[in-house]
Design an enzyme around this catalytic site. Structure first.
Site, short mmCIF file in Angstrom:
data_model
loop_
_atom_site.label_atom_id
_atom_site.label_comp_id
_atom_site.label_asym_id
_atom_site.label_seq_id
_atom_site.Cartn_x
_atom_site.Cartn_y
_atom_site.Cartn_z
N LYS A 35 0.84 -1.20 0.00
CA LYS A 35 0.00 0.00 0.00
C LYS A 35 0.88 1.26 0.00
O LYS A 35 2.08 1.18 0.28
CB LYS A 35 -0.92 -0.02 1.23
CG LYS A 35 -0.15 -0.02 2.55
CD LYS A 35 -1.03 -0.45 3.72
CE LYS A 35 -0.25 -0.42 5.02
NZ LYS A 35 -0.99 -1.05 6.13
N TYR A 255 17.20 28.80 10.13
CA TYR A 255 15.97 29.46 10.58
C TYR A 255 15.84 29.40 12.10
O TYR A 255 16.10 28.36 12.71
CB TYR A 255 14.74 28.78 9.97
CG TYR A 255 14.47 29.15 8.54
CD1 TYR A 255 14.22 30.48 8.17
CD2 TYR A 255 14.46 28.17 7.56
CE1 TYR A 255 13.97 30.81 6.85
CE2 TYR A 255 14.20 28.49 6.22
CZ TYR A 255 13.96 29.82 5.88
OH TYR A 255 13.70 30.15 4.58
C1 LIG Z 1 -0.20 -2.04 6.76
C2 LIG Z 1 -0.78 -3.33 7.20
C3 LIG Z 1 0.03 -4.46 7.38
C4 LIG Z 1 1.54 -4.41 7.32
O1 LIG Z 1 2.03 -3.87 8.52
P1 LIG Z 1 3.61 -3.68 8.77
O2 LIG Z 1 3.69 -3.17 10.15
O3 LIG Z 1 4.08 -2.69 7.77
O4 LIG Z 1 4.22 -5.02 8.57
C5 LIG Z 1 -0.60 -5.65 7.66
N1 LIG Z 1 -1.95 -5.73 7.80
C6 LIG Z 1 -2.74 -4.66 7.66
C7 LIG Z 1 -4.21 -4.80 7.83
C8 LIG Z 1 -2.19 -3.42 7.38
O5 LIG Z 1 -2.99 -2.35 7.25
#
Ligand SMILES: *Cc1c(COP(=O)(O)O)cnc(C)c1O
Length: 359
Positions: A35, A255
């Site tokens: 994702k 800054y």
């Molecule tokens: C993002 C996600 C994962 C992966 O999690 P990580 O901590 O990146 O391994 C697994 N399951 C679901 C439902 C997620 O949203």
């Protein structure tokens, strides 16, 4: 023209990290989580590289559709599922798997006759209290989905952990127990583990693991170290020194004039800033890799630049390459200095940074 800021993506490191996930759970199938543009690494390149995964997971329909349009035929699970009949038609046309986590989704699915059966993952809330049916609803949900002609059998069941990043937190064991109690009698394929649980909780491996962050070489545990887990950094973020100036004890840098030189020192300006996704909240002392040495960030991060103490490497010249994170400086360490997590840094690299894929 050579690009100033680049993110080199090591595809061999990505494959290696997937093999670590697979070895950790040798009896489970592996759903690689890609994702958010594969955590900022470029979803299409990552998907084409991870041939050894049994499925991919994305958050949203549009991510899955883009993968199909690019010719990716592997199984893809949409973790948030969809909300409308039109979206369900797309799911069907693209042969995607959906998560069903809410009554509203269930109703739309039952009310939308589909030409072809769709694969469904029921999400149970075992303590995260974000998405998912309560365990008391589970058997009703199973029944309605088992009697729906356009739902492929068997159904799958999943849950997500709230605290797996802390190995010592008993909350994960509680969630595992709750999940097993709710699902035991149904003999449906199950999935629980994110990266942290994949690496630390064998009893959570079940039929499918869902590793994300570990694939990109970041350690999923708070205060952990990716090296100790045999994980290799996938993204190396680099830019260049565009100025070196000598300042005197008492001079202020950047800054807000928040940093004051504690002695005379050469200060380099690196062409990277929050406009590239380098975190603005990284504090003085955040490590920056210059010519084989760890140097320290000085003062505030600007949009396009940072200042760095070059005392450890007075020999360097303008034009020198600098690593912000990757092979030599772990993204987890930079995240800690910035009060955040590697997930956010990796996802946050902006369009201005050119991605370069190797092997
Ligand atoms: C993002 C996600 C994962 C992966 O999690 P990580 O901590 O990146 O391994 C697994 N399951 C679901 C439902 C997620 O949203």
């Amino acid at each position: 023209m050579t690009n100033t800021a680049s993110a080199e993506i090591s595809l061999s490191a990505l494959r290696h990290n997937l093999s670590i996930a697979r070895q950790s759970a040798p009896n489970s199938q592996c759903m690689a989580v890609i994702k958010a543009d594969a955590y900022g690494h470029g979803i299409l390149n990552v998907a084409s590289t991870l041939e050894q995964a049994d499925a991919f997971a994305v958050a949203r329909l549009e991510e899955a559709s883009a993968l199909r349009q690019a010719g990716i035929t592997k199984r893809i699970v949409i973790l948030e599922g969809v909300q409308t009949s039109e979206e369900l038609d797309d799911v069907c046309a693209h042969k995607l798997d959906i998560v069903i986590h809410h009554d509203t989704q269930l109703k739309v699915l039952l009310d939308t006759a589909l030409n072809e059966p769709v694969s469904v993952w029921i999400k149970l809330d075992t303590g995260m209290h974000r998405l998912g049916f309560q365990t008391e609803q589970f058997s009703d949900v199973v029944q309605s989905l088992q009697s729906c002609h356009w739902v492929k059998q068997p159904l799958h069941v999943m849950t997500h952990f709230a605290c797996a990043d802390d190995i010592n937190d008993a909350y994960t064991e509680q969630q595992i127990t709750t999940f097993k109690q709710a699902t035991n009698d149904f003999s449906l394929p199950t999935s629980m583990a994110n990266s942290a649980a994949t690496l630390s909780k064998q009893e959570s491996h079940a039929d499918w693991i869902r590793p994300g962050i570990m694939l990109y070489g970041s350690c999923p545990f708070i205060n952990g170290n990716a090296n100790d887990l045999q994980l290799k950094p996938v993204m190396t973020l680099r830019s260049k020194l565009i100025a070196i100036n000598n300042f005197q004890m008492g001079d202020h840098i950047g800054y807000g004039a928040t940093y004051t030189c504690d002695k005379d020192k050469p200060v380099g300006v690196v062409a990277i800033g929050y406009g590239d996704g380098y975190p603005r909240h990284a504090t003085t002392g955040t490590p920056v890799w210059v010519n084989g040495k760890r140097c320290a960030l000085l003062g505030r991060v600007s949009m396009d630049m940072i200042s760095v103490d070059l005392s450890p490497c007075p020999e360097v010249k303008v034009g020198e390459d600098v690593e912000l994170w990757g092979e030599n400086i772990s993204v987890d360490e930079v995240a800690r200095y910035a009060g955040t997590i590697a997930y956010e840094l990796l996802c946050g690299v902006t369009q201005r940074v050119t991605k370069i894929y190797k092997d």
